[in-house]
Each structure stands twice: as structure tokens, then as C-alpha cells.
Design a protein around this motif. Structure first.
Motif, PDB file in Angstrom:
ATOM      1  N   ARG A  81      44.921  -3.529 -34.809  1.00  0.00           N
ATOM      2  CA  ARG A  81      45.355  -1.804 -35.491  1.00  0.00           C
ATOM      3  C   ARG A  81      45.467  -1.447 -36.389  1.00  0.00           C
ATOM      4  N   ARG A  82      43.817  -1.051 -37.716  1.00  0.00           N
ATOM      5  CA  ARG A  82      44.191  -0.907 -38.490  1.00  0.00           C
ATOM      6  C   ARG A  82      44.925  -0.195 -39.546  1.00  0.00           C
ATOM      7  N   PRO A  83      45.944  -0.280 -40.640  1.00  0.00           N
ATOM      8  CA  PRO A  83      46.504   0.708 -41.410  1.00  0.00           C
ATOM      9  C   PRO A  83      46.334   1.402 -40.869  1.00  0.00           C
ATOM     10  N   LEU A  84      46.854   3.185 -41.050  1.00  0.00           N
ATOM     11  CA  LEU A  84      47.085   4.550 -41.262  1.00  0.00           C
ATOM     12  C   LEU A  84      46.598   4.736 -42.368  1.00  0.00           C
ATOM     13  N   TRP A  85      46.949   3.762 -44.243  1.00  0.00           N
ATOM     14  CA  TRP A  85      46.690   4.744 -44.923  1.00  0.00           C
ATOM     15  C   TRP A  85      44.444   4.290 -44.943  1.00  0.00           C
ATOM     16  N   LEU A  86      43.759   3.125 -44.499  1.00  0.00           N
ATOM     17  CA  LEU A  86      42.592   3.461 -43.978  1.00  0.00           C
ATOM     18  C   LEU A  86      42.102   4.544 -43.030  1.00  0.00           C
ATOM     19  N   ILE A  87      43.024   4.438 -42.334  1.00  0.00           N
ATOM     20  CA  ILE A  87      41.934   6.021 -41.668  1.00  0.00           C
ATOM     21  C   ILE A  87      41.544   7.008 -42.369  1.00  0.00           C
ATOM     22  N   LEU A  88      42.973   7.017 -42.937  1.00  0.00           N
ATOM     23  CA  LEU A  88      43.285   8.945 -43.781  1.00  0.00           C
ATOM     24  C   LEU A  88      42.172   8.443 -45.495  1.00  0.00           C
ATOM     25  N   ALA A  89      41.647   7.198 -45.625  1.00  0.00           N
ATOM     26  CA  ALA A  89      41.000   6.771 -47.166  1.00  0.00           C
ATOM     27  C   ALA A  89      39.643   6.922 -46.628  1.00  0.00           C
ATOM     28  N   SER A  90      39.261   6.853 -45.747  1.00  0.00           N
ATOM     29  CA  SER A  90      38.137   6.707 -45.012  1.00  0.00           C
ATOM     30  C   SER A  90      38.046   8.372 -44.447  1.00  0.00           C
ATOM     31  N   ALA A  91      38.824   8.911 -43.696  1.00  0.00           N
ATOM     32  CA  ALA A  91      38.319  10.466 -44.078  1.00  0.00           C
ATOM     33  C   ALA A  91      38.579  11.172 -44.784  1.00  0.00           C
ATOM     34  N   LEU A  92      39.016  11.162 -46.197  1.00  0.00           N
ATOM     35  CA  LEU A  92      39.307  11.578 -47.785  1.00  0.00           C
ATOM     36  C   LEU A  92      37.785  11.168 -47.962  1.00  0.00           C
ATOM     37  N   LEU A  93      37.493  10.250 -47.672  1.00  0.00           N
ATOM     38  CA  LEU A  93      36.493  10.010 -48.867  1.00  0.00           C
ATOM     39  C   LEU A  93      35.464  10.553 -48.567  1.00  0.00           C
ATOM     40  N   THR A  94      34.922  11.119 -46.612  1.00  0.00           N
ATOM     41  CA  THR A  94      34.006  11.742 -46.525  1.00  0.00           C
ATOM     42  C   THR A  94      34.447  13.071 -46.813  1.00  0.00           C
ATOM     43  N   VAL A  95      35.204  13.624 -46.379  1.00  0.00           N
ATOM     44  CA  VAL A  95      35.279  14.805 -47.401  1.00  0.00           C
ATOM     45  C   VAL A  95      35.138  15.561 -48.860  1.00  0.00           C
ATOM     46  N   ALA A  96      35.461  14.432 -49.553  1.00  0.00           N
ATOM     47  CA  ALA A  96      35.483  14.431 -51.298  1.00  0.00           C
ATOM     48  C   ALA A  96      34.029  14.039 -51.482  1.00  0.00           C
ATOM     49  N   GLY A  97      33.310  13.542 -50.097  1.00  0.00           N
ATOM     50  CA  GLY A  97      31.588  13.185 -50.498  1.00  0.00           C
ATOM     51  C   GLY A  97      31.495  14.598 -49.953  1.00  0.00           C
ATOM     52  N   ALA A  98      31.615  15.291 -49.099  1.00  0.00           N
ATOM     53  CA  ALA A  98      30.893  16.079 -48.965  1.00  0.00           C
ATOM     54  C   ALA A  98      31.251  17.916 -49.669  1.00  0.00           C
ATOM     55  N   ALA A  99      32.293  17.193 -50.084  1.00  0.00           N
ATOM     56  CA  ALA A  99      32.361  18.315 -51.798  1.00  0.00           C
ATOM     57  C   ALA A  99      31.273  18.397 -52.488  1.00  0.00           C
ATOM     58  N   LEU A 100      31.193  17.105 -53.049  1.00  0.00           N
ATOM     59  CA  LEU A 100      29.936  16.778 -54.603  1.00  0.00           C
ATOM     60  C   LEU A 100      29.193  16.843 -53.972  1.00  0.00           C
ATOM     61  N   LEU A 101      28.454  16.566 -52.664  1.00  0.00           N
ATOM     62  CA  LEU A 101      27.083  16.887 -52.632  1.00  0.00           C
ATOM     63  C   LEU A 101      27.018  18.066 -52.117  1.00  0.00           C
ATOM     64  N   TRP A 102      28.115  19.425 -51.756  1.00  0.00           N
ATOM     65  CA  TRP A 102      27.821  20.678 -51.705  1.00  0.00           C
ATOM     66  C   TRP A 102      28.074  21.182 -53.478  1.00  0.00           C
ATOM     67  N   LEU A 103      28.621  20.729 -54.149  1.00  0.00           N
ATOM     68  CA  LEU A 103      28.121  21.052 -55.842  1.00  0.00           C
ATOM     69  C   LEU A 103      26.959  21.827 -56.610  1.00  0.00           C
ATOM     70  N   PRO A 104      25.769  20.701 -56.563  1.00  0.00           N
ATOM     71  CA  PRO A 104      24.551  21.322 -56.970  1.00  0.00           C
ATOM     72  C   PRO A 104      24.134  22.504 -56.451  1.00  0.00           C
ATOM     73  N   PHE A 105      24.678  22.372 -54.503  1.00  0.00           N
ATOM     74  CA  PHE A 105      23.532  23.270 -54.186  1.00  0.00           C
ATOM     75  C   PHE A 105      24.160  24.792 -54.957  1.00  0.00           C
ATOM     76  N   HIS A 106      25.870  25.045 -54.625  1.00  0.00           N
ATOM     77  CA  HIS A 106      27.044  25.701 -55.635  1.00  0.00           C
ATOM     78  C   HIS A 106      26.348  26.397 -56.565  1.00  0.00           C
ATOM     79  N   THR A 107      26.277  25.424 -57.334  1.00  0.00           N
ATOM     80  CA  THR A 107      25.700  25.364 -59.369  1.00  0.00           C
ATOM     81  C   THR A 107      24.260  26.120 -58.597  1.00  0.00           C
ATOM     82  N   GLN A 108      23.288  25.733 -57.972  1.00  0.00           N
ATOM     83  CA  GLN A 108      21.820  26.275 -58.199  1.00  0.00           C
ATOM     84  C   GLN A 108      21.999  27.754 -58.131  1.00  0.00           C
TER      85      GLN A 108
END
Length: 193
Positions: free
Chosen positions: A2-29
Motif C-alpha cells: 500500500r502506498r502511504p496516505l501522504w503520497l496519495i494526498l501529495a499527488s492530488a495536491l500536485l494536480t490541484v496546484a497544477g490546474a490552478a497555475l494553468l488557469w492563471l495565464p488565462f485569467h490574467t489575459q
């Protein structure tokens, strides 16, 4: 395993942070486009002259970029500002209608919709980082979901646990009259000890 819970949470947080950063240039434009419209409606009209146009080589890292240098007069004072060439690039000596922010004479929009200065570069770079983070986070998160959906999580990958489980199943168990029953083979045999 079993993968540690922190690794699962880290991958989910990486996904959310990546989506937010990807949204930023569109919002800025979108915000910059709105600001350009506002300047055209409320700004002070003026005429700017293209003093120079400079093209910088991108070298190994990318394509070249061009910049126009403008000179214009607002309220009797001469100002100069640069404008990046994206869709339109005027030659030196050309006159361009602009609308200047009354609160900040260095802030204007051209008649072809380009704002003064180089805006949104940082957000663009963050968008690229966000795209990479979103991709990595999505791959990691989806791999966790697929592993969780697989029955028994591929027991052949865990020989130690399988051996212990087989030993428990194969161990002789006492039958009601004290005899030991060994559950091996296709036929059941009663063995006395």
C-alpha cells in the motif's frame, strides 16, 4: 504494498496546484483584455510615434521577440514606453493612436489592442509550470485509482504475504474427535497423529 496516505494526498495536491497555475495565464489575459477595453473607454486619447523597433534573438531557448519603443506627449510631458510585438509590429516613424491611463501616463492601450509594457510574462511561465504539474499529478493520481480498482492488488507482487496465507490455509486443523484434518490435495484425508 500500500502506498502511504501522504503520497496519495501529495499527488492530488500536485494536480490541484497544477490546474490552478494553468488557469492563471488565462485569467490574467482576460483581465488584461478587460483593462484594454476600459482604457479605450476612459483613457486620454493621444498619438504615439514608434521611435525604434528591436528584435532580440531567442538563442537556443526559443524564438526571437520584437519590441516597439513609443514616444508620446500627455499633459505637455513627453513619455516613452515599450510595447511587445505580438500580432502587430509597426515600423520606426509610424504614428499610432493610443489611450492613456490618466492616473498613470506609462499605462496605455494602442489602437490594435496591445497594452504598454510586457505584461503577463510571469503568469505565462507559471502556466507552463502548471501544465507540467497537472500532467504529473494526474498521472500519479490515476495510477493510484487504477491500483485501488484492481482486485487483490496483484497478489503475485507480494510473495511474503501469499506464503503466510498459504501456510495458514494448509496447516492441519483439529477435527471434533481430536483427529487432525490436513486440507491438502483434491481428496480430504484424515490423518491420525
Amino acid at each position: 504494498m500500500r502506498r502511504p496516505l501522504w503520497l496519495i494526498l501529495a499527488s492530488a495536491l500536485l494536480t490541484v496546484a497544477g490546474a490552478a497555475l494553468l488557469w492563471l495565464p488565462f485569467h490574467t489575459q482576460a483581465a488584461l483584455d478587460d483593462w484594454g477595453v476600459t482604457l479605450r473607454e476612459r483613457g486620454t486619447p493621444a498619438r504615439a510615434t514608434v521611435v525604434d523597433q528591436v528584435t532580440e534573438s531567442g538563442g537556443n531557448r526559443g524564438s526571437s521577440s520584437s519590441t516597439m519603443y513609443f514616444s508620446y506627449v500627455v499633459d505637455g510631458r513627453t513619455h516613452s514606453q515599450e510595447v511587445p510585438c505580438f500580432e502587430v509590429c509597426r515600423a520606426a516613424g509610424a504614428e499610432v493612436p493610443i489611450w492613456v491611463n490618466p492616473a498613470d501616463p506609462g499605462d496605455f492601450v494602442t489602437d490594435f489592442g496591445q497594452l504598454s509594457g510586457h505584461r503577463g510574462r510571469v503568469q505565462g511561465l507559471l502556466g507552463v509550470v502548471g501544465l507540467v504539474a497537472l500532467g504529473a499529478g494526474a498521472v500519479l493520481t490515476l495510477s493510484r485509482i487504477r491500483r485501488a480498482a484492481r482486485p487483490d492488488h496483484d497478489r503475485s507482487a507480494r510473495p511474503g504475504r501469499d506464503r503466510a496465507a498459504r501456510a495458514r490455509r494448509a496447516a492441519p486443523a483439529p477435527v471434533g474427535d481430536g483427529r487432525v484434518h490436513a486440507g491438502r490435495g483434491k481428496r480430504k484425508r484424515n490423518v491420525r497423529r
